[in-house]
Design a protein around this motif. Structure first.
Motif, PDB file in Angstrom:
ATOM      1  N   THR A 219       1.059  -1.238  -0.055  1.00  0.00           N
ATOM      2  CA  THR A 219      -0.033   0.129  -0.114  1.00  0.00           C
ATOM      3  C   THR A 219       0.864   1.226   0.051  1.00  0.00           C
ATOM      4  N   LEU A 220       2.200   1.358   0.140  1.00  0.00           N
ATOM      5  CA  LEU A 220       2.952   2.466   0.359  1.00  0.00           C
ATOM      6  C   LEU A 220       3.134   3.277  -0.894  1.00  0.00           C
ATOM      7  N   SER A 221       3.275   2.855  -2.051  1.00  0.00           N
ATOM      8  CA  SER A 221       3.623   3.647  -3.079  1.00  0.00           C
ATOM      9  C   SER A 221       3.437   2.861  -4.357  1.00  0.00           C
ATOM     10  N   HIS A 222       3.672   3.285  -5.650  1.00  0.00           N
ATOM     11  CA  HIS A 222       3.993   2.605  -6.783  1.00  0.00           C
ATOM     12  C   HIS A 222       5.414   2.670  -7.234  1.00  0.00           C
ATOM     13  N   LEU A 223       5.748   1.653  -8.113  1.00  0.00           N
ATOM     14  CA  LEU A 223       7.066   1.478  -8.534  1.00  0.00           C
ATOM     15  C   LEU A 223       7.142   1.316 -10.031  1.00  0.00           C
ATOM     16  N   HIS A 224       7.933   2.030 -10.630  1.00  0.00           N
ATOM     17  CA  HIS A 224       7.932   2.101 -12.296  1.00  0.00           C
ATOM     18  C   HIS A 224       9.235   1.646 -12.780  1.00  0.00           C
ATOM     19  N   TYR A 225       9.324   0.935 -13.754  1.00  0.00           N
ATOM     20  CA  TYR A 225      10.321   0.561 -14.586  1.00  0.00           C
ATOM     21  C   TYR A 225      10.139   0.907 -16.059  1.00  0.00           C
ATOM     22  N   TRP A 226      11.171   1.488 -16.477  1.00  0.00           N
ATOM     23  CA  TRP A 226      11.194   2.395 -17.859  1.00  0.00           C
ATOM     24  C   TRP A 226      12.294   1.840 -18.762  1.00  0.00           C
ATOM     25  N   ASN A 227      12.152   1.551 -19.974  1.00  0.00           N
ATOM     26  CA  ASN A 227      12.805   1.308 -21.085  1.00  0.00           C
ATOM     27  C   ASN A 227      12.600   2.488 -22.026  1.00  0.00           C
ATOM     28  N   VAL A 228      13.526   3.142 -22.250  1.00  0.00           N
ATOM     29  CA  VAL A 228      13.307   4.353 -23.122  1.00  0.00           C
ATOM     30  C   VAL A 228      14.468   4.405 -24.556  1.00  0.00           C
ATOM     31  N   GLN A 229      13.981   4.498 -25.540  1.00  0.00           N
ATOM     32  CA  GLN A 229      14.435   4.519 -26.631  1.00  0.00           C
ATOM     33  C   GLN A 229      15.063   6.040 -26.708  1.00  0.00           C
ATOM     34  N   MET A 230      16.253   6.590 -27.080  1.00  0.00           N
ATOM     35  CA  MET A 230      16.520   7.911 -27.184  1.00  0.00           C
ATOM     36  C   MET A 230      16.842   8.205 -28.445  1.00  0.00           C
ATOM     37  N   THR A 231      16.903   9.393 -28.894  1.00  0.00           N
ATOM     38  CA  THR A 231      17.067   9.902 -30.152  1.00  0.00           C
ATOM     39  C   THR A 231      18.540   9.584 -30.787  1.00  0.00           C
ATOM     40  N   ARG A 232      19.486   9.429 -29.701  1.00  0.00           N
ATOM     41  CA  ARG A 232      20.931   9.119 -30.357  1.00  0.00           C
ATOM     42  C   ARG A 232      21.546   8.501 -29.063  1.00  0.00           C
ATOM     43  N   ASN A 233      22.698   8.138 -29.266  1.00  0.00           N
ATOM     44  CA  ASN A 233      23.608   7.523 -28.235  1.00  0.00           C
ATOM     45  C   ASN A 233      23.795   8.777 -27.213  1.00  0.00           C
ATOM     46  N   ALA A 234      23.780   8.451 -26.009  1.00  0.00           N
ATOM     47  CA  ALA A 234      24.159   9.309 -24.869  1.00  0.00           C
ATOM     48  C   ALA A 234      24.724   8.739 -23.738  1.00  0.00           C
ATOM     49  N   SER A 235      25.386   9.668 -22.797  1.00  0.00           N
ATOM     50  CA  SER A 235      26.139   8.954 -21.574  1.00  0.00           C
ATOM     51  C   SER A 235      25.113   9.065 -20.254  1.00  0.00           C
ATOM     52  N   LYS A 236      25.534   8.324 -19.355  1.00  0.00           N
ATOM     53  CA  LYS A 236      24.657   8.363 -18.215  1.00  0.00           C
ATOM     54  C   LYS A 236      24.589   9.815 -17.721  1.00  0.00           C
ATOM     55  N   GLU A 237      25.717  10.366 -17.666  1.00  0.00           N
ATOM     56  CA  GLU A 237      26.109  11.721 -17.145  1.00  0.00           C
ATOM     57  C   GLU A 237      24.861  12.806 -17.805  1.00  0.00           C
ATOM     58  N   GLU A 238      24.842  12.594 -19.023  1.00  0.00           N
ATOM     59  CA  GLU A 238      23.708  13.498 -19.879  1.00  0.00           C
ATOM     60  C   GLU A 238      22.499  13.300 -19.574  1.00  0.00           C
ATOM     61  N   VAL A 239      22.170  11.940 -19.379  1.00  0.00           N
ATOM     62  CA  VAL A 239      20.781  11.492 -18.886  1.00  0.00           C
ATOM     63  C   VAL A 239      20.522  12.258 -17.722  1.00  0.00           C
ATOM     64  N   LEU A 240      21.314  11.885 -16.664  1.00  0.00           N
ATOM     65  CA  LEU A 240      21.033  12.605 -15.264  1.00  0.00           C
ATOM     66  C   LEU A 240      20.802  14.083 -15.322  1.00  0.00           C
ATOM     67  N   THR A 241      21.553  14.822 -16.149  1.00  0.00           N
ATOM     68  CA  THR A 241      21.704  16.096 -16.287  1.00  0.00           C
ATOM     69  C   THR A 241      20.313  16.616 -16.739  1.00  0.00           C
ATOM     70  N   ALA A 242      19.873  15.812 -17.834  1.00  0.00           N
ATOM     71  CA  ALA A 242      18.576  16.238 -18.406  1.00  0.00           C
ATOM     72  C   ALA A 242      17.522  15.820 -17.301  1.00  0.00           C
ATOM     73  N   MET A 243      17.710  14.757 -16.813  1.00  0.00           N
ATOM     74  CA  MET A 243      16.289  14.302 -15.543  1.00  0.00           C
ATOM     75  C   MET A 243      16.498  15.664 -14.533  1.00  0.00           C
ATOM     76  N   LYS A 244      17.807  15.933 -14.066  1.00  0.00           N
ATOM     77  CA  LYS A 244      17.741  17.153 -13.009  1.00  0.00           C
ATOM     78  C   LYS A 244      17.165  18.399 -13.555  1.00  0.00           C
ATOM     79  N   SER A 245      16.352  18.436 -14.824  1.00  0.00           N
ATOM     80  CA  SER A 245      15.914  19.780 -14.990  1.00  0.00           C
ATOM     81  C   SER A 245      14.598  19.719 -14.338  1.00  0.00           C
ATOM     82  N   SER A 246      14.093  18.818 -14.048  1.00  0.00           N
ATOM     83  CA  SER A 246      12.857  18.536 -13.021  1.00  0.00           C
ATOM     84  C   SER A 246      13.291  18.873 -11.579  1.00  0.00           C
ATOM     85  N   THR A 247      12.501  19.872 -11.007  1.00  0.00           N
ATOM     86  CA  THR A 247      12.892  20.166  -9.631  1.00  0.00           C
ATOM     87  C   THR A 247      11.854  19.203  -8.827  1.00  0.00           C
TER      88      THR A 247
END
Length: 338
Positions: A219-247
């Motif tokens: 009952t505590l929460s939901h958990l999501h697993y995601w598989n995303v195809q990106m528009t190009r090859n990217a690094s983990k650091e680039e992805v995290l930087t993008a994700m951190k644009s959400s406050t």
């Protein structure tokens, strides 16, 4: 500054949190909360000295018999307000809308209602501007809110091509787990896509997203697993930087002992969050994996709390007291400790 007069109809899981959040805003005034119950739930509103209204005269008399001071009925609450947030159970809100429309009152419903009820679905970081001055909107569900926060961050960075997600959904709200829910079983939703993917597209039709969902015995929460195809090859650091644009995304690590939803809940309680609420998406950054143009990640969604900041922003957008999305988001974040 004239404060926006906000009413809350339905003082349950979401309603009590919306009422508390409204009270934390310096540009809003809580006019009152309305409900049909006469038990401990509405008595908590009395303890907090919130004006309590009954749905109608029948429930007003029931509340009075239970010793609850009643300020009036829903009709009187509507008359005293600039906007009402309907937090009543699924499908109940749709029956209240004609009352709001007849009074020319702006209103907000939540994800249990259909998109067609308002013709507009809301997520603050995605489409705040489109809600400015509208008569009504629908704040999308907890799961859909999390989908939009994460995928929109990738889209803004030009990384998102398509997304496929599996959702492990809590069976019921914690307070009523003794009344229903499931135990010792898993229940997959029959339809693929599950409703969350199409729901996200009511906010952003350009999203290529498909979801599948499984109801699980907790009952505590939901958990999501995601598989995303990106528009190009990217690094983990680039992805995290993008994700951190959400406050409103919180980055967590297994190494900190935050390896399960109950540990995350305990963390929020230790931080002093009201009800142990987590308004953010809690995304495991040490689990996140990038393989060329494929991205894999997982996160936890607090189904009772994630839509609360969105609702506060929706109030500002509909009433027009703040026309800049980032200003509203920042103000809400600061007031709720995000």
């Amino acid at each position: 500054m004239n404060k926006i007069k906000v009413a809350v109809n339905g003082y349950g899981v979401i309603g009590k949190r919306v009422a508390d959040a409204v009270l934390a805003q310096d540009d809003m005034e809580l006019v009152g909360v309305c409900d049909v119950v006469s038990d401990w739930r509405i008595k908590m509103a009395v303890e907090k000295e919130y004006p309590v209204f009954a749905f109608d005269d029948l429930h007003k008399n029931q509340m009075k018999d239970a010793g609850i001071p009643v300020a009036g009925t829903l009709a009187e609450l509507i008359e005293a307000s600039d906007i009402i947030v309907d937090c009543t159970p699924k499908k109940v809100a749709a029956g209240n809308i004609e009352k709001y429309k007849a009074a020319n009152l702006k209103f907000i419903v939540h994800g249990g209602e259909k998109h067609e009820v308002t013709g507009h679905s809301f997520s603050a970081e995605n489409n705040y501007e489109t809600a400015i001055g509208r008569d009504s909107t629908r704040v999308v569900s907890c799961n859909t809110t999390s989908i939009l926060r994460t995928l929109t961050a990738l889209k803004r960075a030009g990384l998102l091509k398509k997304a496929r997600g599996t959702l492990l959904r809590r069976a019921t709200d914690p307070w009523e787990s003794h009344l229903g829910g499931i135990m010792n079983t898993l229940v997959p939703e029959q339809e693929i896509p599950s409703h969350q993917g199409p729901d996200a597209q009511t906010v952003d039709p350009e999203l290529d997203v498909i979801t599948a969902a499984v109801k699980v015995p907790q009952t505590l929460s939901h958990l999501h697993y995601w598989n995303v195809q990106m528009t190009r090859n990217a690094s983990k650091e680039e992805v995290l930087t993008a994700m951190k644009s959400s406050t409103r995304t919180l980055f967590i690590n297994y190494d900190d002992g935050l390896s399960a939803n109950n540990a995350i809940k305990e963390w929020m309680l230790a931080k002093g969050r009201p009800y142990g609420d987590m308004y953010e998406v809690a995304l495991w950054q040490d689990m996140l994996k990038v393989v060329n143009d494929e991205l894999f990640y997982a996160y936890v969604v607090d189904n009772q709390a994630i839509v609360i900041p969105e609702t506060i922003d929706a109030i500002r957008a509909l009433t027009g007291i703040e026309t800049n999305a980032q200003n509203s988001i920042l103000k809400t974040n600061q007031s709720l400790g995000i």
